[in-house]
Design a protein around this motif. Structure first.
Motif, PDB file in Angstrom:
ATOM      1  N   ILE A   1       3.298   5.104  -3.395  1.00 38.92           N
ATOM      2  CA  ILE A   1       3.249   4.730  -4.812  1.00 38.92           C
ATOM      3  C   ILE A   1       4.406   5.374  -5.555  1.00 38.92           C
ATOM      4  O   ILE A   1       4.797   6.508  -5.271  1.00 38.92           O
ATOM      5  CB  ILE A   1       1.880   5.138  -5.419  1.00 38.92           C
ATOM      6  CG1 ILE A   1       1.744   4.666  -6.870  1.00 38.92           C
ATOM      7  CG2 ILE A   1       1.645   6.635  -5.297  1.00 38.92           C
ATOM      8  CD1 ILE A   1       0.327   4.777  -7.410  1.00 38.92           C
ATOM      9  N   GLY A   2       4.987   4.633  -6.485  1.00 40.60           N
ATOM     10  CA  GLY A   2       6.068   5.180  -7.292  1.00 40.60           C
ATOM     11  C   GLY A   2       5.590   6.342  -8.145  1.00 40.60           C
ATOM     12  O   GLY A   2       4.409   6.430  -8.500  1.00 40.60           O
TER      13      GLY A   2
ATOM     14  N   ALA B   1       2.969   0.136  -6.313  1.00 39.91           N
ATOM     15  CA  ALA B   1       2.395   0.748  -5.116  1.00 39.91           C
ATOM     16  C   ALA B   1       2.414  -0.247  -3.970  1.00 39.91           C
ATOM     17  O   ALA B   1       2.297  -1.460  -4.176  1.00 39.91           O
ATOM     18  CB  ALA B   1       0.966   1.212  -5.378  1.00 39.91           C
ATOM     19  N   LEU B   2       2.579   0.265  -2.765  1.00 38.93           N
ATOM     20  CA  LEU B   2       2.458  -0.527  -1.550  1.00 38.93           C
ATOM     21  C   LEU B   2       1.245  -0.023  -0.787  1.00 38.93           C
ATOM     22  O   LEU B   2       1.095   1.188  -0.584  1.00 38.93           O
ATOM     23  CB  LEU B   2       3.706  -0.374  -0.681  1.00 38.93           C
ATOM     24  CG  LEU B   2       5.020  -0.930  -1.238  1.00 38.93           C
ATOM     25  CD1 LEU B   2       6.177  -0.521  -0.335  1.00 38.93           C
ATOM     26  CD2 LEU B   2       4.945  -2.450  -1.361  1.00 38.93           C
ATOM     27  N   ASN B   3       0.393  -0.944  -0.369  1.00 41.23           N
ATOM     28  CA  ASN B   3      -0.793  -0.587   0.394  1.00 41.23           C
ATOM     29  C   ASN B   3      -0.757  -1.284   1.746  1.00 41.23           C
ATOM     30  O   ASN B   3      -0.369  -2.447   1.848  1.00 41.23           O
ATOM     31  CB  ASN B   3      -2.061  -1.001  -0.354  1.00 41.23           C
ATOM     32  CG  ASN B   3      -2.295  -0.166  -1.596  1.00 41.23           C
ATOM     33  OD1 ASN B   3      -2.809   0.945  -1.515  1.00 41.23           O
ATOM     34  ND2 ASN B   3      -1.911  -0.696  -2.760  1.00 41.23           N
TER      35      ASN B   3
ATOM     36  N   ALA C   1       9.173   0.917   1.223  1.00 39.36           N
ATOM     37  CA  ALA C   1       8.580   2.201   0.863  1.00 39.36           C
ATOM     38  C   ALA C   1       9.620   3.251   0.502  1.00 39.36           C
ATOM     39  O   ALA C   1       9.373   4.110  -0.339  1.00 39.36           O
ATOM     40  CB  ALA C   1       7.691   2.699   2.001  1.00 39.36           C
ATOM     41  N   GLU C   2      10.791   3.196   1.159  1.00 37.09           N
ATOM     42  CA  GLU C   2      11.810   4.215   0.876  1.00 37.09           C
ATOM     43  C   GLU C   2      12.234   4.192  -0.585  1.00 37.09           C
ATOM     44  O   GLU C   2      12.501   5.240  -1.166  1.00 37.09           O
ATOM     45  CB  GLU C   2      13.015   4.011   1.796  1.00 37.09           C
ATOM     46  CG  GLU C   2      12.769   4.447   3.224  1.00 37.09           C
ATOM     47  CD  GLU C   2      14.051   4.613   3.999  1.00 37.09           C
ATOM     48  OE1 GLU C   2      14.986   3.824   3.750  1.00 37.09           O
ATOM     49  OE2 GLU C   2      14.113   5.526   4.848  1.00 37.09           O
ATOM     50  N   ARG C   3      12.266   3.020  -1.171  1.00 37.86           N
ATOM     51  CA  ARG C   3      12.655   2.921  -2.579  1.00 37.86           C
ATOM     52  C   ARG C   3      11.612   3.588  -3.473  1.00 37.86           C
ATOM     53  O   ARG C   3      11.949   4.327  -4.395  1.00 37.86           O
ATOM     54  CB  ARG C   3      12.833   1.459  -2.973  1.00 37.86           C
ATOM     55  CG  ARG C   3      13.311   1.277  -4.411  1.00 37.86           C
ATOM     56  CD  ARG C   3      13.603  -0.182  -4.676  1.00 37.86           C
ATOM     57  NE  ARG C   3      12.456  -1.034  -4.343  1.00 37.86           N
ATOM     58  CZ  ARG C   3      12.514  -2.325  -4.121  1.00 37.86           C
ATOM     59  NH1 ARG C   3      13.693  -2.946  -4.168  1.00 37.86           N
ATOM     60  NH2 ARG C   3      11.445  -3.010  -3.852  1.00 37.86           N
ATOM     61  N   LEU C   4      10.323   3.376  -3.155  1.00 40.44           N
ATOM     62  CA  LEU C   4       9.270   4.003  -3.950  1.00 40.44           C
ATOM     63  C   LEU C   4       9.256   5.517  -3.773  1.00 40.44           C
ATOM     64  O   LEU C   4       8.875   6.244  -4.672  1.00 40.44           O
ATOM     65  CB  LEU C   4       7.904   3.429  -3.562  1.00 40.44           C
ATOM     66  CG  LEU C   4       7.529   2.060  -4.142  1.00 40.44           C
ATOM     67  CD1 LEU C   4       6.121   1.673  -3.719  1.00 40.44           C
ATOM     68  CD2 LEU C   4       7.648   2.062  -5.646  1.00 40.44           C
TER      69      LEU C   4
END
Length: 305
Positions: A263-264, A270-272, A298-301
């Motif tokens: 999650i940012g 958020a990515l789940n 995910a790396e960006r978040l």
């Protein structure tokens, strides 16, 4: 059998180590062995350094000194809060037991008001970016502030400069302070840290067989499978406590289900990822979840892209 258990000196660490020591004595008695366990307190960098710990988790800020004491022969085994343990193996040591997990949830502690009842702009303290981001996802209006210190110190801020704090339910329970939890937060809204609520018991690779066999009787297969999946996802994501990464696994009817979230920091995105399989595939489930999240950005978040 006279044993020495290495532990951090904090109230929580000594409480959980003392409870595990009692379990070791009971397990030995059940096997017809008379055992005593002495707690050996070891100061760690995390106990001495009063600055922010964000970004330091991968250095093992709470565990390195314990491990060095074990390797030096100052104690016979050590107990960690698993969520503080880096995901990479440590040369010369092995995790011989992961006991039955305590409550993995986070808990909101306030003057009695639940999260939904707190006023606009309520001030909530936490030292965890994971908790902060997920609080903001639920209540973007909150004023989330950094917080360190032991449980009593953190709870002491309530009604002073903070409206509430978020702590691990497991820690409160082990300290006999479960009544201080106003609202346990669901693992869906506030996905826990990988390994939260679990303990890890380490020995030297050359530990006596008698000690190894005794401690191994306290290993819980379901808990080990769950935290293996959670920590494999964390390892693939290469995330420490500076990254809002959460993972929670459960076991039912021989199958393991893992929910991983990235999650940012502001809680807006958020990515789940949810994956399941047989217990024997725990590590593979965790790796698959981690790689899937990386493929989805995910790396960006996590602030790395």
């Amino acid at each position: 059998m006279n044993l020495r258990l290495g532990t951090r000196g904090s109230a929580l660490a000594t409480a959980q180590s003392g409870q595990f020591a009692d379990a070791v004595v009971a397990a030995a008695a059940a096997a017809g062995v008379d055992a005593t366990v002495e707690l050996v307190k070891v100061a760690t960098k995390g106990d001495v350094d009063r600055g922010s710990l964000v970004g330091l988790s991968q250095t093992g800020v709470f565990v390195t000194a314990l491990r060095e004491a074990l390797l030096a022969g100052e104690c016979d085994f050590i107990v960690h809060s698993l969520k503080d343990v880096p995901t990479q193996p440590y040369p010369g040591l092995e995790v011989v037991a992961i006991p039955v997990r305590e409550d993995p949830r986070d808990a909101l502690c306030t003057d009695g008001r639940a999260l939904a009842e707190l006023p606009q702009g309520a001030r909530i303290g936490t030292g965890s970016p994971r908790r902060a981001a997920q609080l903001l996802a639920v209540r973007p209006d909150l004023d989330v502030r950094p917080l360190r210190g032991n449980v009593d110190t953190r709870l002491g801020h309530i009604g002073e400069d903070l409206d509430g704090v978020v702590l691990a339910a497991a820690g409160l329970n082990r300290l006999g302070r479960s009544a201080d939890a106003t609202e346990p937060l669901s693992v869906t809204a506030m996905v826990p840290a990988p390994g939260q609520g679990a303990l890890a018991v380490e020995i030297r690779e050359d530990a006596p067989a008698e000690l190894r066999e005794l401690l191994a009787t306290l290993d819980d297969a379901d808990t080990r499978a769950c935290v293996t999946a959670e920590r494999e996802a964390l390892r693939v994501l290469d995330a420490g406590c500076a990254a809002p990464v959460a993972a929670h696994a459960t076991v039912a009817a021989g199958r393991l289900t893992l929910h991983t979230r990235v999650i940012g920091h502001d809680g807006a995105l958020a990515l789940n990822e949810r994956n399941s399989g047989v217990i024997a595939e725990a590590a593979a489930i965790g790796r698959s979840s981690g790689f899937s999240l990386l493929g989805r950005g995910a790396e960006r978040l996590m602030g790395r892209a």
